[in-house]
Structure formats: C-alpha cells, structure tokens
Design a protein around this motif. Sequence first.
Motif, PDB file in Angstrom:
ATOM      1  N   LEU A  89      -2.263 -12.194   4.543  1.00  0.00           N
ATOM      2  CA  LEU A  89      -0.870 -12.133   4.936  1.00  0.00           C
ATOM      3  C   LEU A  89      -0.185 -10.885   4.782  1.00  0.00           C
ATOM      4  O   LEU A  89       0.911 -10.394   5.139  1.00  0.00           O
ATOM      5  N   GLY A  90      -1.311  -9.756   4.317  1.00  0.00           N
ATOM      6  CA  GLY A  90      -0.800  -8.471   4.217  1.00  0.00           C
ATOM      7  C   GLY A  90       0.253  -7.915   3.259  1.00  0.00           C
ATOM      8  O   GLY A  90       1.032  -7.272   3.587  1.00  0.00           O
ATOM      9  N   THR A  91       0.229  -8.872   1.974  1.00  0.00           N
ATOM     10  CA  THR A  91       1.211  -8.653   1.052  1.00  0.00           C
ATOM     11  C   THR A  91       0.428  -8.012  -0.140  1.00  0.00           C
ATOM     12  O   THR A  91      -0.683  -8.064  -0.195  1.00  0.00           O
ATOM     13  N   ASP A  92       1.371  -7.371  -1.085  1.00  0.00           N
ATOM     14  CA  ASP A  92       0.623  -6.833  -2.253  1.00  0.00           C
ATOM     15  C   ASP A  92      -0.077  -8.231  -3.126  1.00  0.00           C
ATOM     16  O   ASP A  92      -1.514  -7.883  -3.426  1.00  0.00           O
ATOM     17  N   ARG A  93       0.723  -9.079  -3.416  1.00  0.00           N
ATOM     18  CA  ARG A  93      -0.138 -10.287  -4.072  1.00  0.00           C
ATOM     19  C   ARG A  93       0.306 -11.733  -3.435  1.00  0.00           C
ATOM     20  O   ARG A  93       1.551 -11.786  -2.751  1.00  0.00           O
ATOM     21  N   ALA A  94      -0.412 -12.689  -4.064  1.00  0.00           N
ATOM     22  CA  ALA A  94       0.078 -14.273  -3.567  1.00  0.00           C
ATOM     23  C   ALA A  94      -0.319 -14.678  -5.054  1.00  0.00           C
ATOM     24  O   ALA A  94      -0.982 -14.765  -5.699  1.00  0.00           O
ATOM     25  N   LEU A  95       0.752 -15.924  -4.996  1.00  0.00           N
ATOM     26  CA  LEU A  95       0.723 -16.798  -6.287  1.00  0.00           C
ATOM     27  C   LEU A  95       0.711 -18.117  -5.452  1.00  0.00           C
ATOM     28  O   LEU A  95       1.669 -18.694  -4.909  1.00  0.00           O
ATOM     29  N   VAL A  96      -0.381 -18.981  -5.917  1.00  0.00           N
ATOM     30  CA  VAL A  96      -0.387 -20.357  -5.635  1.00  0.00           C
ATOM     31  C   VAL A  96       0.164 -21.516  -6.502  1.00  0.00           C
ATOM     32  O   VAL A  96       0.197 -21.294  -7.670  1.00  0.00           O
ATOM     33  N   PHE A  97       1.061 -22.364  -5.739  1.00  0.00           N
ATOM     34  CA  PHE A  97       1.751 -23.588  -6.611  1.00  0.00           C
ATOM     35  C   PHE A  97       1.138 -24.733  -6.158  1.00  0.00           C
ATOM     36  O   PHE A  97       0.213 -24.501  -5.272  1.00  0.00           O
TER      37      PHE A  97
END
Length: 378
Positions: A89-97
């Motif tokens: 996604l080209g983001t710093d971080r991702a968090l899964v729910f």
Amino acid sequence: MADWLAALDRRAELRAKAGLTRRLHPRPAGDQMTDLAGNDYLGLAAHPEVTAAAAAALSAYGLGATGSRLVRGSTDAHHALEDELAQWLGTDRALVFSSGYLANLGALRALVRPRTLLVSDAHNHASLIDGCRISGAETVVTPHADVLAVAAALEAAPGRPAVVVTESIFSVDGDLAPLTQLHAVARRHGALLLIDDAHALGVTGPAGAGAVVAAGLAGEPDVVVTATLSKALGGAGGVVAGPAEFVRHLVETGRTFIFDTALPPAVAAGVHAALRLARVGDDLRLELSDRVGLAVGRLRAAGLTVSAPDAAVVSVTAPGPEAASAWAADCRDRGVAVGCFRPPSTPDSRSRLRLTVSAGVPRADFERALEVIVDCAP
C-alpha cells in the motif's frame, strides 16, 4: 414481558409487507451455485497455495489467536502480513484488525479530536457511517462524489480539525470516487482524508495495490487507508494503513483493536499467501476487467439499467424491493447467486441486484449466469 417480542413480530410484519425481509441461506461445502454475490474477486479463497498456508498455520498455532493482539494474540503471521500490506500500500505501517468493519470504526474514532468535523459521502458503507456515529463527532453528509459540496462543508468550518471520509470504489454501484480532487480539497483546508479501499484492493492499481496507489496518494501524510481482507484476498479481517504515528496511536488507544480477540493466525497466513498471488495477478485482473465489460454489455443489450463500474461491482436496477427480492430468488433457484440490495441498505432508496464479478468462476458458468439474470428479470 412478552410485549417486546410482540413488538418485534409487528416490525417484522411491516418489513415483510415492504418487501424487506432478509433470510439466511446456508451454503454447503462443495456448493455448485455460480457465485456472483460473494466478494472473492480473484478466485483466491480456495487457491491451493492459500489453503496450504492456512492449514500449515492452523497446525502450528491452533484454531484461534487465544487473545487480543496486546495480550497473546500477536503472532509472526500477523506481523509478516502487516509488513507486506504496508509495502504493497506504500504506507509507513499497517495494522490488522479482526474485520474490516472494526478497522473502519477504530480508524474513525482515532482520527477524531475535540471539535473535529467529519465530511462523509452519502454512499459510504455502513461501517463508515457507524464509525462516524460512534466517534461522537459532528458529521456532515455530502451528496455522492460531490467535490464542491465537500469543499463547501470544509469552508463552513474554518479552523476546525476535519476528516473527509470516502470509499474508493463504492460498494453500491461500483463507481470510483474522485480521490485526487478530494485530496486536493482536503489538503487546501488542512483536513485529513480517510479512504476505504475495500473494493479496489487487489482489483485495481499497479500490482493490484488499489485505488489509493493508482491515484498517487500512497504514503501521503494526510491520508489514511482502510480495507477489508475478505474481498479480493478471499479471507477475513481488516487493515488500517498510514503514517507510523497514527498506527502507533491505534495500537495504544484503539478500542476495537485493544479489546478484540485477534484474527486467527491461520487466516492471517492464508491472506498473506493470497496477497502474494494478488501482487502478481495481472492476468486475473485482465480477465476480471473483460468479464465486467461483458456483463455490462449483455445486460444493457437486454434493456436493463446497469451501472458504469470502475472495478468489479455491477449494479442492476430493479423496479422495487419486492421485485428485487423475487428476481434474486428466481436466479438462485436456477443456480446463480446474486446480491440483492434494498432500502435501507441503499443510500438512494433504489433497489438493485448487485453482481460481484469473479475471475474464479469458470467462464462458461459466468456467461450462463448472465443469461439467467436476463431471463429472470422482472
């Protein structure tokens, strides 16, 4: 004490008269129905590599995560998935729910500060609508895809923190939001932009990275992306992706993250395998696009009113809720599953069949399904 049950019965009767009864239809293993109702856009839910990854994690970790992410629910499978999602996604971080619904509720609540104004598109998904409500912030609902209305709402609240809330591909008619224009307006007014990329992830953009990447907005510091992992990736769960500072804030304060049992590790591992297949699945996306064009062409040629989709959601107008329900039932009786959208699930009070095109359905079955939909039309 039975009065409340009688009241519920009366409300059910009123829904039935309005053609708004909803029923569960259990699906057996090995179901032979041609599926134009589910969201397995790329046909990855039963891909051998996906099920093998899930089975291996199931054997290694057991059935569930056994706790919330901050207790014992974080596993190597979760962190590996998050790392690749952020990269994709080209983001710093991702968090899964544990679900896309909870991801949207958590993201919206975390974006709200005192005096925050939320500017929400009229066609937004129920999870975004509920997220706005639960946040407690003042919410202005703007006409669908109306950039000028968004600008006017922001101009009417000078000096207030604000968040523009939109889907990328809308779940009702499958149309694409004017993301670059919305971002320009939001930035001009110092507002943030929250984009639910659920129906675009895996389907559009370079390497299937979604509409946010396609619009050139990936990694922008004023953009937060959410998505479900249950559509093109064929699994379950949700993700919030954006600046590292925001993801840290979610980990430390997000109630729908902190107090919810984590996504099962087997699901995280299976979704991760699906993600890797989706990143190299340009052939699947080409086939999907071809099928969408075929569906729109054939249905319109039959005189039906069909949306102009930008991804894999095709909307077909029905005369009313009862007609939509009967149409869907007739299709089901002939072996074709289609979505049936009626008020209050539709933001414009217009009933429709919703077809979610999948590259995983055999081509001959897909073409036959289009014939059935035409034959059963009211």
